[in-house]
Design an enzyme around this catalytic site. Sequence first.
Site, PDB file in Angstrom:
ATOM      1  N   PHE A 147      -8.329  -2.510   1.196  1.00  0.00           N
ATOM      2  CA  PHE A 147      -7.849  -2.710  -0.177  1.00  0.00           C
ATOM      3  C   PHE A 147      -7.414  -1.377  -0.778  1.00  0.00           C
ATOM      4  O   PHE A 147      -7.582  -1.131  -1.967  1.00  0.00           O
ATOM      5  CB  PHE A 147      -8.955  -3.370  -1.022  1.00  0.00           C
ATOM      6  CG  PHE A 147      -9.403  -4.697  -0.474  1.00  0.00           C
ATOM      7  CD1 PHE A 147      -8.640  -5.838  -0.696  1.00  0.00           C
ATOM      8  CD2 PHE A 147     -10.547  -4.804   0.297  1.00  0.00           C
ATOM      9  CE1 PHE A 147      -9.029  -7.072  -0.167  1.00  0.00           C
ATOM     10  CE2 PHE A 147     -10.949  -6.028   0.828  1.00  0.00           C
ATOM     11  CZ  PHE A 147     -10.185  -7.162   0.590  1.00  0.00           C
ATOM     12  N   LYS A 199      -7.745 -11.055   1.617  1.00  0.00           N
ATOM     13  CA  LYS A 199      -6.784  -9.957   1.507  1.00  0.00           C
ATOM     14  C   LYS A 199      -5.456 -10.438   0.926  1.00  0.00           C
ATOM     15  O   LYS A 199      -4.917  -9.866  -0.023  1.00  0.00           O
ATOM     16  CB  LYS A 199      -6.569  -9.328   2.889  1.00  0.00           C
ATOM     17  CG  LYS A 199      -5.403  -8.387   2.982  1.00  0.00           C
ATOM     18  CD  LYS A 199      -5.592  -7.167   2.076  1.00  0.00           C
ATOM     19  CE  LYS A 199      -4.292  -6.434   1.877  1.00  0.00           C
ATOM     20  NZ  LYS A 199      -4.321  -5.061   2.249  1.00  0.00           N
ATOM     21  N   ASN A 203      -3.809  -9.492  -2.996  1.00  0.00           N
ATOM     22  CA  ASN A 203      -2.480  -8.957  -3.294  1.00  0.00           C
ATOM     23  C   ASN A 203      -1.627  -9.964  -4.061  1.00  0.00           C
ATOM     24  O   ASN A 203      -0.856  -9.597  -4.948  1.00  0.00           O
ATOM     25  CB  ASN A 203      -1.774  -8.527  -1.999  1.00  0.00           C
ATOM     26  CG  ASN A 203      -2.207  -7.129  -1.576  1.00  0.00           C
ATOM     27  OD1 ASN A 203      -3.007  -6.484  -2.253  1.00  0.00           O
ATOM     28  ND2 ASN A 203      -1.701  -6.656  -0.458  1.00  0.00           N
ATOM     29  N   GLY A 252       6.911  -2.879  -6.350  1.00  0.00           N
ATOM     30  CA  GLY A 252       7.447  -2.681  -5.001  1.00  0.00           C
ATOM     31  C   GLY A 252       6.343  -2.347  -4.026  1.00  0.00           C
ATOM     32  O   GLY A 252       5.184  -2.706  -4.239  1.00  0.00           O
ATOM     33  N   CYS A 255       3.419  -3.705   0.576  1.00  0.00           N
ATOM     34  CA  CYS A 255       2.369  -4.734   0.656  1.00  0.00           C
ATOM     35  C   CYS A 255       2.662  -5.972  -0.174  1.00  0.00           C
ATOM     36  O   CYS A 255       2.758  -7.075   0.372  1.00  0.00           O
ATOM     37  CB  CYS A 255       1.033  -4.128   0.240  1.00  0.00           C
ATOM     38  SG  CYS A 255       0.617  -2.678   1.208  1.00  0.00           S
TER      39      CYS A 255
END
Length: 426
Positions: A147, A199, A203, A252, A255
């Site tokens: 992370f 995960k 995001n 941007g 990821c």
Amino acid sequence: MNIVVIGTSYVGLVQGACLARLGHSVLCVDIDESKVARLREGVVPFFEPDLEEIVRSEMQAGRLSFTSKITEAVMIQPAVIFLAVGTPQSENGAADLQYLKAAARDIVAAVQSTALVVIKSTVPPGTSKKVKEWLGSDFEVASNPEFLREGKAVSDFFNPDRIVIGTTSDRAEQLLRDVYSGIFTQVFVMSPESAELTKYAANTFLASRLSLINEVANIADHVGANIKDVEAALGADPRIGNQFLRAGAGFGGSCFPKDVLALDHAAREHGYAPKLIAPIMEVNLGQTELFLQKIYNRFDNIEGRKFSVWGLAFNAGTDDVRESPALRIIEKLLERGAELCVFDPYAMASGRLVLGDKVTFAPSMMDALIGTDALLVLTEWEEFLYAPWNTIAELLSERVIFDGKNFLPHKDLRDVGFEVFGIGLN
Ligand code: UGA
């Protein structure tokens, strides 16, 4: 503990170097021989605060080494092997697992099966199972997503909010607890699928917050509200929180855009069509367009117009320009015939690789302004905040600033006589 890390980009190199700093013996493997040669000389091929210092001192202490030959891994008999290779976006939005598969093949050929294989790369739910199939039944596979934020990766490594361990095996859990025993934080142990989904979900959640606050900023533009005031009052509600609540010209990085699309794709592959995920990216791309529209509205004719651009990196603290909104904006202005003079304190080399000679690269932020009509500020570098605005007012032929991050002191700038454009700032 003896540890191998495969892949020495942003994730793998931070992982390897910081594990060495925790006292482990770490061998980092990368198939790119020239990269390995430079790392052996203590040269980190990208900018990440504090990383180069750790790499050099850990190499000197004999805890960190680099090789391009996975076969060398067998000599250190690793207890754990971290897979930290890239999982780029493929044409259809899915995560491309070819590098993971190649690394698994290399491991089988070179390493004893007592080593625990841990997936650090960001991968779709179900990948641990696939990797186990590729490795064969002797190997145990666990998931341990990262992370870390680029630009803050070293400090995030040593002070994480949490460690997520995806395994159903007591041995694998204990090995990973031992790996991170020098770090004090909450540890969440769950199935590999849950760890992999955590995960992607993290995001996607953060990206959705950004698209939502950007939507609110766009509404603020229409109703005459000020998004900075709204952000402050919204963030005071602990259920909402004040982080990741800064509107701008789009987010941007390597990821968010990739992982949001990959989660959408993974869900569809498993028979569920998410309704909220694809619009996150639609809003994000639209956000850059809305920012450009402000430039087009202010200057009817872009052809031949000269702009200075401060900031190429997708975020302050990094030289990474992947999926940077700054580059999207630059490309669109170039298409319309603008001439651009750009500066970034760290991302000039990476920017040059993408932009080539389509723009002029200025040696300093002040040099970038010479002979230009207006200034675009597209990355939140701190030094831009404290620029000498009175001098800048004399250098620009029109006193116009477009702030793609909503972070400059707009009132002070207006007092100096600038026209300033942000997003949702009224
Ligand atoms: C992100 C996550 O924050 C990390 O937790 C994760 O480990 C990493 O992806 C990854 O998957 O490897 P990163 O992309 O390095 O980290 O950078 P962030 O700090 O998350 O910023 C992403 C983008 O959001 C940047 O363009 C940034 O400028 C933008 N942003 C961030 C905003 O526009 N507004 C905000 O309030 C915060």
